[in-house]
Write a protein that holds these residues in place. Sequence first.
Motif, PDB file in Angstrom:
ATOM      1  N   LEU A 171       0.823  -1.218   0.000  1.00 51.38           N
ATOM      2  CA  LEU A 171       0.000   0.000   0.000  1.00 51.38           C
ATOM      3  C   LEU A 171       0.862   1.276   0.000  1.00 51.38           C
ATOM      4  CD1 LEU A 171      -2.779   1.415   0.108  1.00 51.38           C
ATOM      5  CD2 LEU A 171      -2.738   1.074   2.606  1.00 51.38           C
ATOM      6  N   PRO A 172       1.920   1.369   0.822  1.00 54.64           N
ATOM      7  CA  PRO A 172       2.735   2.597   0.759  1.00 54.64           C
ATOM      8  C   PRO A 172       3.398   2.801  -0.607  1.00 54.64           C
ATOM      9  CG  PRO A 172       3.150   1.421   2.805  1.00 54.64           C
ATOM     10  CD  PRO A 172       2.305   0.504   1.964  1.00 54.64           C
ATOM     11  N   ASP A 173       3.935   1.728  -1.198  1.00 51.87           N
ATOM     12  CA  ASP A 173       4.560   1.890  -2.513  1.00 51.87           C
ATOM     13  C   ASP A 173       3.520   2.257  -3.576  1.00 51.87           C
ATOM     14  OD1 ASP A 173       7.141   1.545  -1.733  1.00 51.87           O
ATOM     15  OD2 ASP A 173       7.375  -0.491  -2.507  1.00 51.87           O
ATOM     16  N   TYR A 174       2.365   1.628  -3.508  1.00 47.94           N
ATOM     17  CA  TYR A 174       1.319   1.967  -4.483  1.00 47.94           C
ATOM     18  C   TYR A 174       0.907   3.426  -4.327  1.00 47.94           C
ATOM     19  CZ  TYR A 174      -2.898   2.096  -7.239  1.00 47.94           C
ATOM     20  OH  TYR A 174      -3.831   2.457  -8.174  1.00 47.94           O
ATOM     21  N   THR A 175       0.760   3.872  -3.078  1.00 47.95           N
ATOM     22  CA  THR A 175       0.353   5.259  -2.822  1.00 47.95           C
ATOM     23  C   THR A 175       1.371   6.227  -3.411  1.00 47.95           C
ATOM     24  OG1 THR A 175      -0.720   4.555  -0.776  1.00 47.95           O
ATOM     25  CG2 THR A 175      -0.269   6.908  -1.005  1.00 47.95           C
ATOM     26  N   LEU A 176       2.646   5.929  -3.195  1.00 47.67           N
ATOM     27  CA  LEU A 176       3.705   6.792  -3.725  1.00 47.67           C
ATOM     28  C   LEU A 176       3.689   6.811  -5.256  1.00 47.67           C
ATOM     29  CD1 LEU A 176       6.134   8.551  -3.005  1.00 47.67           C
ATOM     30  CD2 LEU A 176       7.514   6.463  -2.827  1.00 47.67           C
ATOM     31  N   MET A 177       3.552   5.649  -5.852  1.00 48.79           N
ATOM     32  CA  MET A 177       3.509   5.548  -7.319  1.00 48.79           C
ATOM     33  C   MET A 177       2.298   6.287  -7.889  1.00 48.79           C
ATOM     34  SD  MET A 177       3.107   2.037  -9.512  1.00 48.79           S
ATOM     35  CE  MET A 177       4.278   1.202  -8.484  1.00 48.79           C
ATOM     36  N   ARG A 178       1.175   6.149  -7.184  1.00 50.32           N
ATOM     37  CA  ARG A 178      -0.085   6.686  -7.703  1.00 50.32           C
ATOM     38  C   ARG A 178      -0.138   8.211  -7.625  1.00 50.32           C
ATOM     39  NH1 ARG A 178      -3.210   5.829 -11.506  1.00 50.32           N
ATOM     40  NH2 ARG A 178      -5.412   5.411 -11.238  1.00 50.32           N
ATOM     41  N   LEU A 179       0.725   8.817  -6.770  1.00 53.51           N
ATOM     42  CA  LEU A 179       0.773  10.289  -6.739  1.00 53.51           C
ATOM     43  C   LEU A 179       1.245  10.820  -8.092  1.00 53.51           C
ATOM     44  CD1 LEU A 179       2.304  11.118  -3.228  1.00 53.51           C
ATOM     45  CD2 LEU A 179      -0.089  11.356  -3.943  1.00 53.51           C
ATOM     46  N   TYR A 180       1.918   9.953  -8.873  1.00 58.29           N
ATOM     47  CA  TYR A 180       2.473  10.384 -10.165  1.00 58.29           C
ATOM     48  C   TYR A 180       1.879   9.658 -11.365  1.00 58.29           C
ATOM     49  CZ  TYR A 180       5.721  12.247  -6.803  1.00 58.29           C
ATOM     50  OH  TYR A 180       6.250  12.917  -5.740  1.00 58.29           O
ATOM     51  N   ASP A 181       1.531   8.360 -11.225  1.00 59.57           N
ATOM     52  CA  ASP A 181       1.177   7.602 -12.442  1.00 59.57           C
ATOM     53  C   ASP A 181      -0.245   7.870 -12.933  1.00 59.57           C
ATOM     54  OD1 ASP A 181      -0.550   5.935 -11.044  1.00 59.57           O
ATOM     55  OD2 ASP A 181       0.647   4.128 -11.258  1.00 59.57           O
ATOM     56  N   GLY A 182      -1.007   8.670 -12.202  1.00 58.83           N
ATOM     57  CA  GLY A 182      -2.294   9.129 -12.722  1.00 58.83           C
ATOM     58  C   GLY A 182      -2.149  10.413 -13.525  1.00 58.83           C
ATOM     59  N   ALA A 183      -0.905  10.850 -13.721  1.00 62.14           N
ATOM     60  CA  ALA A 183      -0.588  12.043 -14.525  1.00 62.14           C
ATOM     61  C   ALA A 183      -1.234  13.323 -13.982  1.00 62.14           C
ATOM     62  CB  ALA A 183      -0.974  11.836 -15.990  1.00 62.14           C
ATOM     63  N   THR A 184      -1.645  13.299 -12.726  1.00 69.22           N
ATOM     64  CA  THR A 184      -2.296  14.486 -12.161  1.00 69.22           C
ATOM     65  C   THR A 184      -1.318  15.658 -12.031  1.00 69.22           C
ATOM     66  OG1 THR A 184      -1.935  13.393 -10.029  1.00 69.22           O
ATOM     67  CG2 THR A 184      -4.158  13.318 -10.924  1.00 69.22           C
ATOM     68  N   SER A 185      -0.061  15.375 -11.657  1.00 69.16           N
ATOM     69  CA  SER A 185       0.872  16.491 -11.445  1.00 69.16           C
ATOM     70  C   SER A 185       1.234  17.191 -12.762  1.00 69.16           C
ATOM     71  CB  SER A 185       2.131  16.029 -10.696  1.00 69.16           C
ATOM     72  OG  SER A 185       2.893  15.125 -11.465  1.00 69.16           O
TER      73      SER A 185
END
Length: 365
Positions: A171-185
């Motif tokens: 869950l922590p690694d997924y959370t970190l990855m998902r801050l970027y891989d949804g292209a939101t930034s």
Amino acid sequence: MGPELTVPPTYSPLPPAVHPRHLEIEARTTAWAERFSIGSDELRGRLVTHGIGGFAARILPDGREEVVSLLADFVLWLFGVDDGYCEESDLGHDPGELTGVLHRLLRVAQNPESPVLPGDSLAEGLRDLRHRMSRYGTAGQTARWIDALREYFFSVVWEASYRRSGTVPSLPDYTLMRLYDGATSVVLPMLEMGHGYELQPHEREHTSVRAAAEMASFIITWDNDIFSHHKESRGEGYYLNVLRVLQNEYGTSPDEALTTAIAQRDRVMTLFMRLSAHLRQQGSPQLRQYLHNLGTFIRGSQDWGITSRRYTTPEDPARLPSTLCSTPTDDSRAPLDIPVISWWWGLVPDDDAAPHERAEAARTS
Ligand code: 3E9
Ligand code: MG
Ligand code: MG
Ligand code: MG
Ligand code: MG
């Protein structure tokens, strides 16, 4: 395939809004995708039915029309990469090969005049996007957009390594990855361009402001995982989604994972509202506009997510809600037990009353 999940109305304290020119923007984005031949004919045929122009029109409901169109074309292009390269092709199973392709695209974004990837349709589309970014944004904003594209690309390479091994991250690694891989930034610089201002670095990079943007990314991608679970879990092959991560992490059922994911996004949403109210008290007018558009990004993603054909899949309907609701399922002020983000909860002073409580206090003092 497990039993079908029913997604209940999810919490939104933010009002809906859409740009009055959304139909024109939608039509122009379809024409842009055809002009640059984004993706395979089959993929493009699907993408132009997803209402991506309308999505951009919700992210920037009062934005400059040319920038809303630019955002719409860019989001369609991102799906050309995310679907076409990462999720639906062999390239997405080969992190090394994918890295090379994405680096070449970055070179095109950075130096559109360089003869890199000549004739490649995603590269030609990216050249056009880059020229328009420079027209509507400052040099600093264009550079920020390229850097954000790099952080998105870096995260999809990480994602590709899980796809290759068929494993599910913690869950922590997924959370970190998902801050970027949804292209939101990558969308954030366009919030500024849409209203013709540039946040000063000391404001944009302030820990609390960056955290507010990260919270928006968390909520938007958790919502995407909730609304796209039907599409993703019924697709062929590997998929990565927070519901899958939670089932794996806690050994729970899909229904329990759905309840947990909704509680997590609700708790972050209530924190986002408190932090935004706190930042608005002292921020510049530009920062207040930025915080407002983080909100329209969140709300627009929810409204698009429950209505787009991309997720409703009428030929095999998803059980998505037709409305949102005004009460969170979890309004605890305690941090989520996810170390990469638990520090967010230290940013809002404990005694920082909710806005309506402050208004009441001012009225009665
Ligand atoms: C990744 O999530 C989706 C982005 C790469 C698509 C581009 C959209 C944006 C930049 C706006 C943010 C919106 C989101 C996250 C919907 P994923 O799970 O691959 O998206 P999917 O549509 O396939 O569920
Ligand atoms: Mg093509
Ligand atoms: Mg993806
Ligand atoms: Mg996807
Ligand atoms: Mg998804």
